[in-house]
Design a protein around this motif. Structure first.
Motif, PDB file in Angstrom:
ATOM      1  N   GLU A   8      21.663  20.279  28.184  1.00  0.00           N
ATOM      2  CA  GLU A   8      20.337  19.890  27.721  1.00  0.00           C
ATOM      3  C   GLU A   8      19.328  20.810  28.384  1.00  0.00           C
ATOM      4  O   GLU A   8      19.369  21.004  29.598  1.00  0.00           O
ATOM      5  CB  GLU A   8      20.031  18.448  28.094  1.00  0.00           C
ATOM      6  CG  GLU A   8      18.638  18.027  27.701  1.00  0.00           C
ATOM      7  CD  GLU A   8      18.276  16.624  28.153  1.00  0.00           C
ATOM      8  OE1 GLU A   8      17.073  16.347  28.199  1.00  0.00           O
ATOM      9  OE2 GLU A   8      19.175  15.830  28.462  1.00  0.00           O
ATOM     10  N   THR A  52      13.611  18.174  26.304  1.00  0.00           N
ATOM     11  CA  THR A  52      13.430  17.119  25.320  1.00  0.00           C
ATOM     12  C   THR A  52      11.966  17.116  24.919  1.00  0.00           C
ATOM     13  O   THR A  52      11.083  17.051  25.776  1.00  0.00           O
ATOM     14  CB  THR A  52      13.836  15.745  25.891  1.00  0.00           C
ATOM     15  OG1 THR A  52      15.213  15.782  26.258  1.00  0.00           O
ATOM     16  CG2 THR A  52      13.631  14.642  24.857  1.00  0.00           C
ATOM     17  N   HIS A 107       8.767  15.424  22.688  1.00  0.00           N
ATOM     18  CA  HIS A 107       8.363  14.066  22.335  1.00  0.00           C
ATOM     19  C   HIS A 107       7.111  14.117  21.470  1.00  0.00           C
ATOM     20  O   HIS A 107       6.157  14.824  21.788  1.00  0.00           O
ATOM     21  CB  HIS A 107       8.086  13.239  23.592  1.00  0.00           C
ATOM     22  CG  HIS A 107       7.632  11.857  23.288  1.00  0.00           C
ATOM     23  ND1 HIS A 107       8.485  10.884  22.817  1.00  0.00           N
ATOM     24  CD2 HIS A 107       6.407  11.300  23.349  1.00  0.00           C
ATOM     25  CE1 HIS A 107       7.798   9.770  22.615  1.00  0.00           C
ATOM     26  NE2 HIS A 107       6.537  10.003  22.935  1.00  0.00           N
ATOM     27  N   THR A 155      16.232  12.016  18.820  1.00  0.00           N
ATOM     28  CA  THR A 155      15.721  11.927  20.197  1.00  0.00           C
ATOM     29  C   THR A 155      14.842  13.099  20.603  1.00  0.00           C
ATOM     30  O   THR A 155      14.108  13.007  21.580  1.00  0.00           O
ATOM     31  CB  THR A 155      16.878  11.841  21.205  1.00  0.00           C
ATOM     32  OG1 THR A 155      17.601  13.082  21.181  1.00  0.00           O
ATOM     33  CG2 THR A 155      17.807  10.684  20.887  1.00  0.00           C
ATOM     34  N   MET A 176      16.055  15.822  21.838  1.00  0.00           N
ATOM     35  CA  MET A 176      16.732  16.564  22.892  1.00  0.00           C
ATOM     36  C   MET A 176      17.251  17.880  22.329  1.00  0.00           C
ATOM     37  O   MET A 176      17.944  17.900  21.321  1.00  0.00           O
ATOM     38  CB  MET A 176      17.905  15.768  23.470  1.00  0.00           C
ATOM     39  CG  MET A 176      18.606  16.514  24.594  1.00  0.00           C
ATOM     40  SD  MET A 176      19.926  15.569  25.384  1.00  0.00           S
ATOM     41  CE  MET A 176      21.151  15.539  24.087  1.00  0.00           C
ATOM     42  N   GLN A 177      16.882  18.968  22.973  1.00  0.00           N
ATOM     43  CA  GLN A 177      17.320  20.289  22.537  1.00  0.00           C
ATOM     44  C   GLN A 177      18.440  20.767  23.440  1.00  0.00           C
ATOM     45  O   GLN A 177      18.351  20.691  24.661  1.00  0.00           O
ATOM     46  CB  GLN A 177      16.164  21.281  22.570  1.00  0.00           C
ATOM     47  CG  GLN A 177      16.479  22.562  21.848  1.00  0.00           C
ATOM     48  CD  GLN A 177      15.253  23.422  21.682  1.00  0.00           C
ATOM     49  OE1 GLN A 177      14.298  23.315  22.425  1.00  0.00           O
ATOM     50  NE2 GLN A 177      15.273  24.289  20.702  1.00  0.00           N
TER      51      GLN A 177
END
Length: 84
Positions: free
Chosen positions: A29, A32, A34, A65, A67-68
């Protein structure tokens, strides 16, 4: 009265930046993102995607989510060249 899709998602923070170290393992990860949307119901649901800058598919993003994840292709190239 019904809600319409009249509000664009807003990202917090507005801009994201991340340096990726050579030692970063594939499938790690990296960040992330948002966003929120002031619309209600289905119109307020945020679905994440990468729309540019990923032509080699080096990165993946979870559409739910945000998340990258760092994918494997760049790591393989680096490992191949560093072995010679």
């Amino acid at each position: 009265m019904q809600d319409i899709n009249d509000n664009a998602p807003i990202f917090y923070p507005r801009n994201y930046s991340k340096n990726i170290q050579d030692s970063t393992q594939p499938q790690s990860e990296i960040i992330t993102v948002h966003a929120t949307d002031e619309d209600s119901g289905a119109f307020g649901r945020v679905i994440y995607s990468i729309i540019s800058g990923n032509s080699d598919n080096n990165f993946q993003i979870n559409p739910e989510t945000g998340m990258q994840v760092y994918f494997t292709f760049m790591q393989r190239i680096h490992n191949t060249f560093s072995r010679h």
